[in-house]
Design an enzyme around this catalytic site. Structure first.
Site, PDB file in Angstrom:
ATOM      1  CG  HIS A  98      -1.867   1.250   1.293  1.00 14.40           C
ATOM      2  ND1 HIS A  98      -2.630   1.308   0.569  1.00 14.40           N
ATOM      3  CD2 HIS A  98      -1.253   2.214   1.621  1.00 14.40           C
ATOM      4  CE1 HIS A  98      -3.449   2.286   0.687  1.00 14.40           C
ATOM      5  NE2 HIS A  98      -2.757   2.908   1.384  1.00 14.40           N
ATOM      6  CB  SER A  99       1.193   3.833   0.500  1.00 15.16           C
ATOM      7  OG  SER A  99       1.137   5.558   0.418  1.00 15.16           O
ATOM      8  CG  MET A 100       7.178   3.799   0.487  1.00 20.47           C
ATOM      9  SD  MET A 100       8.592   4.728   1.544  1.00 20.47           S
ATOM     10  CE  MET A 100       8.244   2.570   2.865  1.00 20.47           C
ATOM     11  CB  SER A 126      -3.211  -1.239  -2.744  1.00 19.31           C
ATOM     12  OG  SER A 126      -3.852   0.198  -1.935  1.00 19.31           O
TER      13      SER A 126
END
Length: 261
Positions: A98-100, A126
């Site tokens: 997720h994200s990074m 994500s």
């Protein structure tokens, strides 16, 4: 699990199902995936990555470079995920980032491919726009004030944390390191992945519009699906059960149909 990098929230899930390795967001820790573990156990063996500088690794300096993180994680994956054991062949594994964490999951899959190591059977990416050589201004945050403004914009941490000097002193070192890592990350073109992708994004994400997430689909030859869920950048907190269903649908083979007579 005897690993500096991987955390399991309970006993190892029995059977030969897929192992799901989860990569947290910037400033995040392994515990971000406790809810997803609860939804998926015991059908999947959920592991969460613990980056240096947080929770039980708080005494270690955080790593502020995506390339160094990927190399360390690739070494760990070769030790912990890939080898066969006396009990049988290695368990298949998938990545959820997720994200990074999506950047790390993607770049780790690429690195394992370069090493000739069996990679993940599926990637769930994500809350992150697809990579481009230019990068993004939302990653280039060079002061604490800019970082804190972004965290408030994303809605990932309660405001009380930022009003407490002692708590702020604890959370800022990993946040600074993670945003230095993102700000210094440069995507380099290369062969697409050969594993299928599932791309997930919140319909009200303030920094990842849906059309920016769609670009991930170009980074594999094995097909991709896009899921837009209700919520902002941290939609996962409210849609954990829905995300677990998406994971199951992607990783559990469909039952075989009747054999034609």
């Amino acid at each position: 699990m005897a690993s500096d990098w991987f955390r399991r929230f309970g006993a190892e899930a029995p059977g030969g199902g897929v192992r799901l390795v989860c990569f947290p967001h910037a400033g995040g820790a392994a515990s971000a995936y406790l809810g997803l573990h609860r939804e998926l156990a015991p059908d999947f063996d959920v592991l969460a990555v613990q980056y240096p500088g947080r929770q039980d690794r708080r005494s270690e300096p955080p790593v502020d470079d995506i390339g160094r993180l990927v190399q360390a994680l690739a070494d760990e994956a070769e030790r912990e995920l890939v080898p066969a054991t006396a009990a049988g062949p290695a368990r298949p594994y998938a990545f959820f980032g997720h994200s990074m964490g999506a950047v790390l999951a993607y770049e780790l899959a690429r690195e394992l491919g370069r090493r000739g190591v069996p990679g993940p059977c599926h990637l769930f990416l994500s809350g992150r726009f697809s990579p481009t050589p230019q990068g993004a201004d939302t990653d280039r945050l060079d002061t604490d004030e800019k970082i804190l403004a972004m965290i408030r914009r994303l809605g990932g941490t309660v405001g009380a944390v930022f009003d407490d000097p002692d708590l702020l002193e604890m959370v800022m070192p990993p946040l600074r390191a993670d945003y230095r890592a993102l700000g210094g990350y440069t995507w380099r073109p290369g062969p697409p992945l050969d594993a299928p992708l599932t791309v997930l994004v919140g319909d009200r994400d303030p920094v990842v519009p849906v059309d920016a997430a769609v670009g991930w689909c170009e980074h594999t030859t094995a097909g991709a699906q896009l899921h837009v869920l209700p919520g902002g950048h941290f939609y996962l907190d409210q849609c954990t059960a829905e995300v677990a269903d998406i994971v199951r649908a992607a990783l559990v083979p469909a039952p075989a149909g009747p054999v034609p007579s």
